[in-house]
Design a protein around this motif. Structure first.
Motif, short mmCIF file in Angstrom:
data_model
loop_
_atom_site.label_atom_id
_atom_site.label_comp_id
_atom_site.label_asym_id
_atom_site.label_seq_id
_atom_site.Cartn_x
_atom_site.Cartn_y
_atom_site.Cartn_z
N VAL A 175 20.62 96.21 63.55
CA VAL A 175 21.25 95.50 62.44
C VAL A 175 22.64 95.01 62.85
CG1 VAL A 175 22.20 95.78 60.12
CG2 VAL A 175 19.92 96.67 60.65
N ALA A 176 23.39 95.87 63.53
CA ALA A 176 24.73 95.46 63.99
C ALA A 176 24.64 94.29 64.95
CB ALA A 176 25.43 96.64 64.65
N ARG A 214 26.47 90.63 64.53
CA ARG A 214 27.38 90.08 65.55
C ARG A 214 27.00 88.66 65.93
NH1 ARG A 214 26.75 95.05 68.07
NH2 ARG A 214 25.36 94.10 69.62
N MET A 215 25.71 88.40 66.01
CA MET A 215 25.28 87.07 66.49
C MET A 215 25.35 86.01 65.40
SD MET A 215 21.11 87.46 66.89
CE MET A 215 21.17 89.02 67.76
N GLY A 216 25.62 86.42 64.15
CA GLY A 216 25.76 85.44 63.08
C GLY A 216 24.52 85.24 62.23
N ALA A 217 23.58 86.19 62.28
CA ALA A 217 22.37 86.08 61.45
C ALA A 217 22.72 86.20 59.97
CB ALA A 217 21.35 87.13 61.85
N GLY A 230 24.46 93.93 54.32
CA GLY A 230 24.83 92.63 53.78
C GLY A 230 23.98 91.47 54.26
N LEU A 231 22.90 91.76 54.99
CA LEU A 231 21.98 90.70 55.40
C LEU A 231 21.01 90.41 54.25
CD1 LEU A 231 21.16 91.95 59.01
CD2 LEU A 231 22.37 89.84 58.45
N ALA A 232 20.73 89.15 54.02
CA ALA A 232 19.68 88.81 53.06
C ALA A 232 18.33 89.14 53.67
CB ALA A 232 19.75 87.32 52.70
#
Length: 350
Positions: A133-134, A138-141, A180-182
């Motif tokens: 997940v981290a 980091r890559m902007g997903a 916080g990722l959708a």
């Protein structure tokens, strides 16, 4: 454009205030979509590699894998992404195989300018531990689409070919959301499982947690090549239509369009293999062209001259358009190498 309710939910999922340049580009794409002309390209789906840690019943990755062929580098992705953005693309998606196994995933994602685009990663969810997940963050997903085939653990594990998969996937979904990722879900339905307890449980999960669940129609490709038994009946399709109209959280790809509801293949969507082959969607194993040989605009223009891709069909060409399957997609069944060339499926361009 899709209905107002669907549009609002689509925009809510895509809206990223920490990416102001993306917000401006999304707004411009919406404005273009209401102009009296066809919307631009919206979504580019990159298959970055076909390696995977599972063995799914419906997998088509092994059918497209061609070891030894020239592969796209981060510089190639940057060039193609720029060409796609000039055509209107605002969303770049990365899949496999299992993309989190791909060592160069960060480099490829960054080449597609995540500060200006919506970045989606499609995964089986088993590698969404804290480190996974981290890495995505980091890559902007922005969005993680997780494949989930049943709310019943044993059924999901059997379909995915590995015990314990369901538990890992559900744990990964929770970790991604907390970070916080959708999260959106993708579920393959067939005539046999559409009304099953396992799929019904996923529909309930989507409504209760307010997570988008994409109902993916079965396609006679990959390990299901030329398999007609799992295809949906007219009654099945009416049932899916009722489901999508009853809840904004249950949908097919048709509701993601900027233009009319229907098949957006080539018009709004393109899929690229790691070898630069351009397909109208992941399930139509017919190459429109190759980005090592032609600009993306020329390849897409060729497809849009074809009557099948020139308009938004009410039926999925790969799954439910019987004429298209019989006349064109069937030529991929048993082909020694996939994707087959455009000319092999449609004849030479006049």
């Amino acid at each position: 454009m899709t209905g107002l309710r669907e549009f609002v939910l689509n925009f809510r999922v895509a809206f990223r205030p920490r990416k102001p340049r993306l917000v401006l580009r999304l707004a411009a794409a919406v404005l273009r979509s209401v102009a009296p002309r066809r919307p631009g390209l919206r979504y580019v789906d990159f298959a970055v590699d076909f390696a995977c840690n599972l063995r799914c019943a419906h997998c088509f990755a092994t059918a497209l894998a061609q070891p030894g062929r020239r592969r796209m580098t981060p510089a190639d992705y940057a060039r193609v992404a720029g060409e796609a953005m000039n055509l209107g693309a605002v969303n770049f998606s990365f899949q496999g195989g299992e993309p989190l196994l791909f060592a160069q995933l960060e480099d490829v994602v960054r080449a597609c300018r995540p500060e200006r685009n919506l970045i989606s990663v499609t995964t089986n969810g088993t590698l969404l531990d804290d480190a996974g997940v981290a890495r995505l963050k980091r890559m902007g997903a922005d969005i993680v689409t997780v494949s989930l085939d049943s709310s019943i653990a044993a059924e999901h594990d059997r379909f995915r070919g590995a015990p314990g998969t369901f538990a890992k996937t559900m744990d990964g979904i929770g970790r991604a959301r907390r970070a916080g990722l959708a999260v959106t879900l993708g579920t393959v339905v067939t005539h046999q499982n559409l009304r099953s307890a396992g799929v019904s449980g996923l529909l309930r999960l989507a409504r209760e947690t307010r997570v988008l669940l994409y109902v993916i129609l079965p396609v006679p490709a990959g390990r299901w090549a030329d398999d007609r038994d799992m295809l949906l009946t007219e009654d099945d399709l009416r049932y899916i239509d009722r489901l999508t109209r009853q809840s904004p959280y249950v949908r097919t790809d048709f509701q993601a369009n900027l233009g009319p509801r229907g098949c957006g293949a080539a018009k709004e969507i393109l899929y690229l293999t790691p070898y630069g082959d351009v397909l109208a969607c992941p399930f139509l194993h017919i190459a429109l062209g190759n980005v090592f040989e032609e600009p993306l605009a020329a390849i897409r223009a060729r497809a849009l001259r074809n009557p099948y891709f020139a308009r938004y069909h009410e039926r999925c060409l790969a799954s439910t358009d019987e004429e298209f399957i019989a006349r064109h997609l069937s030529r991929t069944f048993g082909a020694p190498q996939l994707p087959i060339p455009w000319s092999a499926a449609f004849g030479e361009e006049k």
